[in-house]
Design an enzyme around this catalytic site. Structure first.
Site, PDB file in Angstrom:
ATOM      1  N   GLY A  57       0.866  -1.182   0.000  1.00 50.67           N
ATOM      2  CA  GLY A  57       0.000   0.000   0.000  1.00 50.67           C
ATOM      3  C   GLY A  57       0.894   1.219   0.000  1.00 50.67           C
ATOM      4  O   GLY A  57       1.790   1.332   0.847  1.00 50.67           O
ATOM      5  N   ALA A  58       0.686   2.120  -0.949  1.00 50.29           N
ATOM      6  CA  ALA A  58       1.624   3.237  -1.121  1.00 50.29           C
ATOM      7  C   ALA A  58       1.969   3.960   0.183  1.00 50.29           C
ATOM      8  O   ALA A  58       3.157   4.037   0.551  1.00 50.29           O
ATOM      9  CB  ALA A  58       1.044   4.199  -2.168  1.00 50.29           C
ATOM     10  N   ARG A  99      10.188  -1.342  -5.144  1.00 53.34           N
ATOM     11  CA  ARG A  99       9.007  -1.393  -6.012  1.00 53.34           C
ATOM     12  C   ARG A  99       8.934  -0.048  -6.722  1.00 53.34           C
ATOM     13  O   ARG A  99       9.104   0.996  -6.108  1.00 53.34           O
ATOM     14  CB  ARG A  99       7.713  -1.643  -5.212  1.00 53.34           C
ATOM     15  N   GLN A 206      -5.971  -8.703  -2.782  1.00 56.55           N
ATOM     16  CA  GLN A 206      -5.973  -7.728  -1.684  1.00 56.55           C
ATOM     17  C   GLN A 206      -7.410  -7.389  -1.255  1.00 56.55           C
ATOM     18  O   GLN A 206      -7.679  -7.135  -0.089  1.00 56.55           O
ATOM     19  CB  GLN A 206      -5.264  -6.435  -2.104  1.00 56.55           C
ATOM     20  N   ASP A 247      -1.531   4.800  -6.333  1.00 52.55           N
ATOM     21  CA  ASP A 247      -0.109   4.569  -6.049  1.00 52.55           C
ATOM     22  C   ASP A 247       0.760   5.678  -6.609  1.00 52.55           C
ATOM     23  O   ASP A 247       1.873   5.904  -6.129  1.00 52.55           O
ATOM     24  CB  ASP A 247       0.318   3.209  -6.616  1.00 52.55           C
ATOM     25  N   ASN A 257      -3.061   2.650 -10.205  1.00 51.74           N
ATOM     26  CA  ASN A 257      -3.588   1.920  -9.069  1.00 51.74           C
ATOM     27  C   ASN A 257      -3.586   0.448  -9.434  1.00 51.74           C
ATOM     28  O   ASN A 257      -3.177   0.061 -10.540  1.00 51.74           O
ATOM     29  CB  ASN A 257      -4.999   2.418  -8.711  1.00 51.74           C
TER      30      ASN A 257
HETATM   31  C1  LIG Z   1      -3.565   3.270  -0.043  1.00 52.99           C
HETATM   32  S1  LIG Z   1      -2.604   2.889  -1.394  1.00 52.99           S
HETATM   33  C2  LIG Z   1      -3.171   1.334  -1.716  1.00 52.99           C
HETATM   34  C3  LIG Z   1      -2.876   0.905  -3.108  1.00 52.99           C
HETATM   35  O1  LIG Z   1      -1.701   0.076  -3.108  1.00 52.99           O
HETATM   36  C4  LIG Z   1      -2.082  -1.188  -3.586  1.00 52.99           C
HETATM   37  O2  LIG Z   1      -1.072  -1.809  -4.291  1.00 52.99           O
HETATM   38  P1  LIG Z   1      -0.245  -3.005  -3.574  1.00 52.99           P
HETATM   39  O3  LIG Z   1      -1.224  -3.854  -2.830  1.00 52.99           O
HETATM   40  O4  LIG Z   1       0.412  -3.698  -4.746  1.00 52.99           O
HETATM   41  O5  LIG Z   1       0.753  -2.305  -2.675  1.00 52.99           O
HETATM   42  C5  LIG Z   1      -3.252  -0.878  -4.483  1.00 52.99           C
HETATM   43  O6  LIG Z   1      -2.832  -0.300  -5.690  1.00 52.99           O
HETATM   44  C6  LIG Z   1      -4.000   0.082  -3.632  1.00 52.99           C
HETATM   45  O7  LIG Z   1      -4.977   0.841  -4.252  1.00 52.99           O
END
Ligand SMILES: CSC[C@H]1O[C@H](OP(=O)(O)O)[C@H](O)[C@@H]1O
EC number: 5.3.1.23
Length: 359
Positions: A57-58, A99, A206, A247, A257
């Site tokens: 999560g960013a 990443r 997720q 993101d 995203n």
């Molecule tokens: C609150 S930012 C969350 C954002 O990050 C996730 O990506 P990942 O699970 O690969 O880190 C996803 O894009 C979410 O929307």
């Protein structure tokens, strides 16, 4: 506040224990079946945790990176602060490359390096204390930002609304409340009924593993759907808006995203449903002119073929294409919800206005 909701909204997804000088995260790859803390000590462990989405999560990645940089700084043995800074830069480069898409990772590394540079004339203990304070500031700043984002997001909804969301942008992906899902948790605290449809979000699930886990525990009315069911949910008139995280937001409002977000936005446009992305201003990259310039992480095809199957698919040779993110064109976006307010088109102007006072 309801204790069940508080346990979700105030989850300790990242915890720096100053008494023992140890950094812990909840390993999100084990959720929802097991909530387990793991310690991050070395840069290799930190990079692996980010790459494998143990912390994800960013905003959460950015907060974790702040504490990681402080923990790494404590282990640096250098004869003077100039040599110390050079070693910290090397660690920062390695960590920042874990990443490529979420801008918060490199942003947080840069913030920590700037903090170190500002204190090179201090003795080492004071320099380290300044770094710890900066890591805490990044964390506490995100708590304030996500709380404000959730308030602005909730202002767009009314009791009884249905909202579709994709991936996970709740407290586990941030610090408190979250961004994309923050308004739903705030609504639950206030007894406002929002019906959430959560895409499972292939391939890493997720939405199934994290969003439905968080929202159900908080007592939010959440329905888990397969990604390919979003169109029917919208066609049935069950949702009045789509809320997603982000993101990286480009200067023209295009945003990256989780993979599948652009498809949700295209469907929403077809059904006349507004789409909002919610995120802190640390996710906005004004140096990135448009979505074509956002680096998209490509991940291992095994995440598609084998990760969630009872036994690996007998498809060892089949090719896979596994981009972790896609870019949603700003023309499909109704608004961008930040801690400073809601930006509406034309995004080039409304986003620039957020930074007009920045020195
Ligand atoms: C609150 S930012 C969350 C954002 O990050 C996730 O990506 P990942 O699970 O690969 O880190 C996803 O894009 C979410 O929307």
């Amino acid at each position: 506040m309801n204790e069940a909701i508080r346990q979700v909204t105030h989850v300790q997804n990242i915890r720096y224990d100053k008494a023992t000088e140890r950094l812990y995260i909840i390993d999100q790859t084990l959720l929802p079946n097991e909530e387990k803390e793991i310690e991050l000590r070395t840069v290799e462990e930190m990079i692996e945790a980010i790459k494998m989405l143990r912390i994800r999560g960013a905003p959460a990645i950015g907060i974790c990176a702040g504490y990681c940089m402080y923990a790494l700084a404590r282990d640096i043995d250098a004869k003077d602060n100039e040599a110390f800074y050079r070693k910290l830069q090397i660690d920062g480069e390695l960590l920042g490359a874990a990443r490529p898409t979420a801008v918060n990772l490199r942003w947080a590394v840069g913030e920590m390096l700037d903090a170190a540079k500002a204190h090179l004339k201090d003795d080492r203990a004071e320099l380290l204390e300044a770094l710890y304070r900066k890591a805490v500031d990044i964390h506490e700043d995100d708590i304030a930002k996500c709380t404000a984002i959730s308030e602005y997001g909730l202002s767009l909804l009314k009791d009884g609304d249905g909202v579709l969301t994709h991936c996970n942008a709740g407290p586990l992906a941030t610090s408190r409340y979250g961004t994309g899902q923050g308004p739903f948790l705030l609504a639950a605290e206030r007894g406002i009924h929002i019906r959430v449809f959560a895409d499972e979000t292939r391939p890493l699930l997720q939405g199934a593993r994290l969003t439905s886990y968080e929202l159900q525990r908080a007592g939010v009315d959440v329905t888990l759907i397969c990604d390919n069911m979003a169109s029917m949910v919208m066609k049935n008139g069950w949702v009045q808006a789509c809320f997603v995280g982000c993101d990286r937001i480009a200067a023209n409002g295009d945003f990256a995203n989780k993979i599948g977000t652009s498809g949700v936005a295209i469907l929403a446009k077809h059904y006349g449903i507004p789409v909002y992305t919610l995120g802190p201003t640390s996710t906005i990259d004004m140096n990135c002119p448009d979505g074509a310039h956002i680096p998209i992480e490509l991940r291992d095809g095994d995440e598609i073929k084998n990760l969630w199957y009872e036994k690996p698919m007998a498809l060892p040779e089949v090719k896979c294409f596994n981009p972790s993110f896609d870019v949603t064109d700003h023309e499909l976006l109704t608004g961008i919800v930040t801690e400073k307010g809601i930006c509406y088109p034309p995004f080039t102007e409304s986003l620039a206005a957020l930074f007009k006072d920045k020195k």
